[in-house]
Motif scaffolding. Structure first.
Motif, short mmCIF file in Angstrom:
data_model
loop_
_atom_site.label_atom_id
_atom_site.label_comp_id
_atom_site.label_asym_id
_atom_site.label_seq_id
_atom_site.Cartn_x
_atom_site.Cartn_y
_atom_site.Cartn_z
N THR A 36 -39.54 20.11 -54.56
CA THR A 36 -40.59 19.59 -53.72
C THR A 36 -39.36 19.10 -51.81
O THR A 36 -38.34 18.93 -52.60
CB THR A 36 -40.20 17.70 -53.65
OG1 THR A 36 -40.45 16.80 -53.33
CG2 THR A 36 -39.03 17.61 -54.08
N GLU A 37 -40.31 19.09 -50.98
CA GLU A 37 -40.29 18.78 -49.57
C GLU A 37 -39.98 17.22 -49.11
O GLU A 37 -39.88 16.88 -47.86
CB GLU A 37 -40.44 19.73 -48.84
CG GLU A 37 -39.55 21.15 -49.20
CD GLU A 37 -38.00 20.86 -49.07
OE1 GLU A 37 -37.82 20.06 -48.46
OE2 GLU A 37 -37.40 21.36 -50.16
N GLN A 58 -35.71 15.34 -44.66
CA GLN A 58 -34.61 14.70 -44.60
C GLN A 58 -33.57 15.09 -43.39
O GLN A 58 -32.15 15.68 -43.58
CB GLN A 58 -33.77 14.47 -45.79
CG GLN A 58 -34.39 14.72 -47.17
CD GLN A 58 -33.22 15.40 -48.38
OE1 GLN A 58 -32.64 15.26 -48.67
NE2 GLN A 58 -34.56 15.53 -49.46
N THR A 59 -34.19 14.21 -42.05
CA THR A 59 -33.88 14.83 -41.28
C THR A 59 -32.31 14.02 -40.19
O THR A 59 -31.91 14.46 -39.48
CB THR A 59 -34.39 14.81 -39.88
OG1 THR A 59 -35.82 13.41 -40.67
CG2 THR A 59 -35.58 15.65 -40.16
N ALA A 63 -32.87 8.90 -44.29
CA ALA A 63 -33.95 9.81 -45.05
C ALA A 63 -33.06 10.46 -46.26
O ALA A 63 -34.19 10.42 -47.69
CB ALA A 63 -34.49 10.53 -44.16
N GLN A 64 -32.08 10.45 -46.42
CA GLN A 64 -30.93 11.91 -46.62
C GLN A 64 -30.79 10.50 -48.31
O GLN A 64 -30.62 10.78 -49.41
CB GLN A 64 -30.02 12.29 -46.34
CG GLN A 64 -30.11 13.50 -45.35
CD GLN A 64 -29.28 13.34 -44.05
OE1 GLN A 64 -28.25 13.57 -44.54
NE2 GLN A 64 -29.55 14.08 -43.46
N ARG A 65 -30.60 10.05 -47.51
CA ARG A 65 -30.14 8.08 -48.44
C ARG A 65 -31.42 7.58 -49.47
O ARG A 65 -30.64 7.68 -50.63
CB ARG A 65 -29.18 7.13 -48.24
CG ARG A 65 -28.11 7.07 -48.04
CD ARG A 65 -27.90 6.10 -46.70
NE ARG A 65 -26.14 7.24 -46.26
CZ ARG A 65 -25.18 6.61 -46.79
NH1 ARG A 65 -24.83 6.33 -48.77
NH2 ARG A 65 -23.93 7.20 -46.60
N ASP A 66 -32.54 7.67 -48.75
CA ASP A 66 -33.79 7.02 -49.28
C ASP A 66 -34.18 7.96 -50.20
O ASP A 66 -34.99 7.62 -51.50
CB ASP A 66 -34.33 6.56 -48.51
CG ASP A 66 -34.31 5.79 -47.75
OD1 ASP A 66 -33.07 4.87 -48.50
OD2 ASP A 66 -35.24 6.02 -46.58
N LEU A 85 -31.30 26.88 -44.72
CA LEU A 85 -32.18 27.22 -44.32
C LEU A 85 -32.63 26.09 -43.48
O LEU A 85 -32.61 25.97 -42.54
CB LEU A 85 -33.45 27.05 -45.91
CG LEU A 85 -33.23 27.65 -46.48
CD1 LEU A 85 -34.56 27.93 -47.40
CD2 LEU A 85 -34.01 29.19 -45.43
N SER A 86 -33.37 24.32 -44.44
CA SER A 86 -33.29 23.46 -42.84
C SER A 86 -31.95 22.94 -43.10
O SER A 86 -31.17 22.30 -41.89
CB SER A 86 -33.95 22.18 -44.21
OG SER A 86 -35.23 22.64 -44.55
#
Length: 487
Positions: A36-37, A58-59, A63-66, A85-86
């Motif tokens: 998933t992304e 997750q920019t 967003a990364q924590r959520d 990649l990202s």
């Protein structure tokens, strides 16, 4: 063997690295892979997945924590983060939140495609399921062989106990432990029955109803299974087959015994023939036996009676719409009657149980039946025998068409009452119960004495009988008593 996160990490072809996580958490079972992304993949997660992501959405740190918080709340086995990649490396905020959530994080290098991880997990899960399916077939075969061994429920429950690694039991709906393994296991029978009947939380983890023809006849109970819990539905079906076989066998025995007892009671066979035909049921001519006669108001009465449970230490039979129990010498008649009353109360209302006396010989069986039948006719509950009178014997015997004669004699009174909303039958009953006392009848019916005298004259005129003549009064008393038996 269950696939665990440690197995995925240990595969050399995948080249995964544990980025963060307690080694103990690597023992989490992996049910599937989910790539998933999405920022919030929770609607598509059901627990036990290894979630794979490159962190495309997750920019920022929040967003990364959520993302980590959301997947952890779904009960996933772990998080696989693809680098190169990202993100060149796993973001620190992702690792911090995963550590706080005790969620293992595996780093997936750029050289390892997600499809390789997904294929590895899928192959191992399918292999595990195939192996479990093969094991389940073996367990089904073991249970079936145990049941067919001739040792019945005892062998079946013992085999189930060995398979699931926990105590198991079959409990009848009447509270009888039909089989248990190990034999020393203690069970809270009353709590189990209460929970099953009221659909409340059970006293043990597993309590599955067993049905025969859509009627619950027993419960298969098991303490917390340590393995192979998915074999339980098959075990329930086998218990149902055995219970159906027992019911069919019991029904056949009851019909056979009932036919012999009916012939004996009706006088169509003599004592020697009755003794010969009842001996296979353990009823011996030289022993003293007592009879219980019971009935209940229920739909499909004969079907329900013929499949009601056996009484320990008694031969049960079906005679018309009554269940007959021939008690063994030394058995407590009162205790057996209470147990029979409790059994039948589950089938319907207005349970009536009559208790006969203890007598030896085939003639004694017949006499005990008449006593029990007369006692049963006195009303609901358990009724003990009274000294048998000639009138009681006449009322209990089907050899004398007393009920037909009673209906003919009382028909004019019943027709008058129906046409005029009268009370002639009630007055006659009260008059006979009061031994002809007009004053007592007037007090009982709350009417004037002259009203009672007038009704007595009507009764005599319509029936052609005189209540002042002993012979006529006896006929009317027998007619009223027979009418009471018919309800």
């Amino acid at each position: 063997m269950t696939l665990r996160l440690a197995d995925v990490l240990a595969d050399p072809d995948l080249s995964l690295r544990l980025a963060d996580g307690d080694p103990a958490a690597l023992q989490q079972p992996v049910r599937w892979c989910a790539v998933t992304e999405l920022a919030d993949p929770r609607p598509f997660l059901s627990g036990g997945e290894l979630v794979l992501t490159t962190g495309l959405s997750q920019t920022c740190p929040s967003a990364q924590r959520d993302f980590v918080s959301r997947v952890a709340s779904s009960g996933v086995a772990g998080l696989g983060f693809g680098t190169g990649l990202s993100h060149a490396r796993i973001p620190p905020e992702t690792l911090d939140e995963a550590r706080a959530r005790r969620l293992p994080v595996l780093e997936i290098p750029y050289e390892t495609p997600f499809i390789a991880v997904d294929r590895f997990v899928a192959d191992r899960v399918l292999e595990e399921q195939y192996g479990r399916f093969a094991d389940l077939l073996d367990e089904h075969d073991t249970l079936a062989r145990a049941l067919l061994s001739g040792q019945g429920l005892g062998a079946l429950v013992t085999a189930l106990h060995q398979i699931v690694g926990a105590p198991a039991m079959v409990l009848s709906v009447y509270g009888q432990v039909l089989a248990t393994a190990p034999s020393r296991a203690a069970w809270p029978v009353e709590q189990i029955l209460f929970a099953a009947r009221h659909r409340s939380p059970a006293a043990i983890p597993v309590c599955v109803p067993v049905c025969v023809e859509d009627v619950v006849v027993a419960y298969l109970c098991c303490r917390q299974p340590r393995s192979s819990a998915d074999v339980l539905p098959y075990a329930v079906s086998l218990v149902g087959l055995e219970m159906a076989r027992r019911q069919a066998e019991l029904a056949g025995q009851r019909r056979l015994a009932g036919q012999v007892l009916e012939d004996l009671v009706r006088g169509t066979i003599g004592a020697p023939e009755a003794s010969r035909r009842l001996s296979p049921f353990g009823i011996r001519d030289e022993d003293e036996h007592a009879l219980l006669v019971a009935t209940v108001e229920a739909a499909d009465l004969r079907k329900r009676l013929v499949t009601s449970p056996p009484l320990s230490g008694a031969t049960t039979a079906l005679l018309e719409d009554c269940l007959i129990a021939v008690l063994e010498p030394g058995q407590s008649a009162r205790e057996a009657a209470r147990l029979l009353e409790a059994y039948l109360a589950r089938l319907g209302s207005d349970v009536r149980v009559g208790v006969g006396g203890w007598y030896a010989g085939m003639t004694g069986l017949r006499w005990s039946y008449y006593e029990a039948y007369e006692a049963m006719s006195r009303g609901p509950g358990v009724n003990d025998r009274e000294q048998m009178s000639l009138s009681g014997l006449l009322l209990a015997s089907d050899d004398v068409p007393l009920r037909d004669l009673a209906r003919d004699l009382l028909r004019p009174l019943c027709e008058f009452d129906a046409a005029h909303a009268g009370s002639l039958v009630a007055t006659l009953r009260a008059y006979l119960d009061a031994d002809g006392s007009v004053a007592a009848v007037a007090d009982r019916l709350i009417v004037h004495r002259n009203t009672v005298r007038y009704r007595v004259e009507q009764i005599e005129r319509l029936t052609g009988r005189s209540l002042s003549r002993t012979a006529d009064r006896v006929q009317l008393w027998l007619a009223v008593a027979a009418a009471r038996l018919d309800g």
